[in-house]
Design a protein around this motif. Sequence first.
Motif, PDB file in Angstrom:
ATOM      1  N   PRO A 154       0.814  -1.222   0.000  1.00  0.00           N
ATOM      2  CA  PRO A 154       0.000   0.000   0.000  1.00  0.00           C
ATOM      3  C   PRO A 154       0.847   1.272   0.000  1.00  0.00           C
ATOM      4  O   PRO A 154       0.542   2.227  -0.730  1.00  0.00           O
ATOM      5  N   ALA A 155       1.911   1.286   0.788  1.00  0.00           N
ATOM      6  CA  ALA A 155       2.780   2.459   0.817  1.00  0.00           C
ATOM      7  C   ALA A 155       3.488   2.635  -0.518  1.00  0.00           C
ATOM      8  O   ALA A 155       3.622   3.759  -1.026  1.00  0.00           O
ATOM      9  N   ILE A 161       4.084   2.775  10.894  1.00  0.00           N
ATOM     10  CA  ILE A 161       5.286   3.184  10.164  1.00  0.00           C
ATOM     11  C   ILE A 161       5.030   4.525   9.484  1.00  0.00           C
ATOM     12  O   ILE A 161       4.034   4.684   8.782  1.00  0.00           O
ATOM     13  N   LYS A 162       5.912   5.474   9.683  1.00  0.00           N
ATOM     14  CA  LYS A 162       5.794   6.772   9.027  1.00  0.00           C
ATOM     15  C   LYS A 162       6.962   6.967   8.059  1.00  0.00           C
ATOM     16  O   LYS A 162       8.115   7.046   8.483  1.00  0.00           O
ATOM     17  N   ALA A 194       9.550   3.727   4.082  1.00  0.00           N
ATOM     18  CA  ALA A 194       8.221   3.170   4.348  1.00  0.00           C
ATOM     19  C   ALA A 194       8.281   1.696   4.721  1.00  0.00           C
ATOM     20  O   ALA A 194       7.244   1.115   5.064  1.00  0.00           O
ATOM     21  N   LEU A 195       9.473   1.065   4.665  1.00  0.00           N
ATOM     22  CA  LEU A 195       9.539  -0.373   4.975  1.00  0.00           C
ATOM     23  C   LEU A 195       9.376  -0.703   6.465  1.00  0.00           C
ATOM     24  O   LEU A 195       8.746  -1.731   6.755  1.00  0.00           O
ATOM     25  N   PRO A 196       9.976  -0.030   7.443  1.00  0.00           N
ATOM     26  CA  PRO A 196      10.924   1.085   7.330  1.00  0.00           C
ATOM     27  C   PRO A 196      12.357   0.564   7.318  1.00  0.00           C
ATOM     28  O   PRO A 196      12.670  -0.452   7.929  1.00  0.00           O
ATOM     29  N   LEU A 197      13.220   1.298   6.614  1.00  0.00           N
ATOM     30  CA  LEU A 197      14.634   0.958   6.581  1.00  0.00           C
ATOM     31  C   LEU A 197      15.440   2.241   6.486  1.00  0.00           C
ATOM     32  O   LEU A 197      15.289   3.003   5.533  1.00  0.00           O
ATOM     33  N   THR A 216      13.066  -3.130  -3.531  1.00  0.00           N
ATOM     34  CA  THR A 216      12.780  -1.735  -3.874  1.00  0.00           C
ATOM     35  C   THR A 216      13.777  -1.180  -4.875  1.00  0.00           C
ATOM     36  O   THR A 216      13.412  -0.492  -5.825  1.00  0.00           O
ATOM     37  N   ILE A 217      15.059  -1.492  -4.677  1.00  0.00           N
ATOM     38  CA  ILE A 217      16.122  -0.918  -5.504  1.00  0.00           C
ATOM     39  C   ILE A 217      16.268  -1.658  -6.824  1.00  0.00           C
ATOM     40  O   ILE A 217      16.569  -1.067  -7.864  1.00  0.00           O
TER      41      ILE A 217
END
Length: 392
Positions: free
Chosen positions: A82-83, A144-145, A191-194, A345-346
């Motif tokens: 969703p993020a 998570i923000k 947003a994962l967050p990482l 993601t990358i």
Amino acid sequence: MIPDYFFAQAHQATFRRSPTEARAFFLQARRQFSSTCRRRVAPVSLTSPEAKSAQAYCADLVRKSDSPSYTLSHFVQPYALPAYLAIRAFNIEIARIPDIVSNTTIGQMRHQFWRDTINRTFAGNPPEEPVALLLASYMQETGIKPNKTWFQKIISAREQALTRPGFTNISALETYAESTYSTLLYLTLSALPLNSLAADHVASHVGKAAGIAAVLRGVPLLAFPPPPNSHSNNPAGMGLSMTRDRQRVVNLPFDVMSQCGVGEEDIFRNGGNAEGLRDAIFTVATRASDHLITARSLLNEIKSSEELSHEFEHQNDEGHEYEINQQADQPQESRRKDLERAYGTIMGPAISTQMWLDRLQKVDFDIFHNSLRTTEWKLPFAAWWRNRQQTF
């Protein structure tokens, strides 16, 4: 819409009150109306109908306007989908502002709207806008923000490109790519967050490559703009950086054009056959390829527990706040784990950018070649294979 009975009551009031009283009545009524029309939309659960509808809208927008990101969303961790979709839809909305406004003033107003939207979303009061609703629901559901700084940086970079289009040199182009495409990856990682220096370092080079390639894709569209309102068929973030007054522009770095002896007027007259154009495209594309090579080198160094060949040049910039052990001597095992989490993601932008650069090379850097504007049907298979090998 203001109800009809409001006008009836106001009309009667003007006959019963003095001018001063009538004025006070209208002011009070206007304040009440203004406060009721701006409804507060509380964040809702991701399983609610509102959130599901918002996610469906964002997914459809990404599918239609940024098909590579939609295809590659299957490699994002499911809980973060969703993020991911909200962030990619946000990027599309910002990137297409130049296509849907008639002048820079309206464009700046649209950018300010998105600044306000992000501020309200993070304050827990999102407007009735699918991106805001989905993002707020994700934050409430997971706790998570994402990093708000990255949203604002992308908006500012796009707005600056709208008001001051063009790149004086290739370094300015890299700065633009860092502020948009690299920052988009930082935002997704947050947003994962990482929060990882190693992951951000790789993402920076991948984003720069993707951003440079996006500007190259936009060269034909800016040199020969399509009719108004045809922007919906353009891939997101094509480097469109001017108002839609349909003026023709070549959005290549000025220093590269000068070195290769290519002029705008020659491109307008001869298109892809303009003298020196292929050399200029080759020079810019080589810089994008260099960033991908650097990203792969960093990936291999991290996987093999080697010392990194160079430091992350943006590690002290705003938004890049890391723990002390990451800045000094982060354990190699920790770097590997961070990169494993960040890989989905990358990997996507790296693979899609490399495939497009390969196609560009096959047509001898003819940026106007029709094959460069077709969908890359091999992308899902290439992404699946690279994902198994954990490379790009």
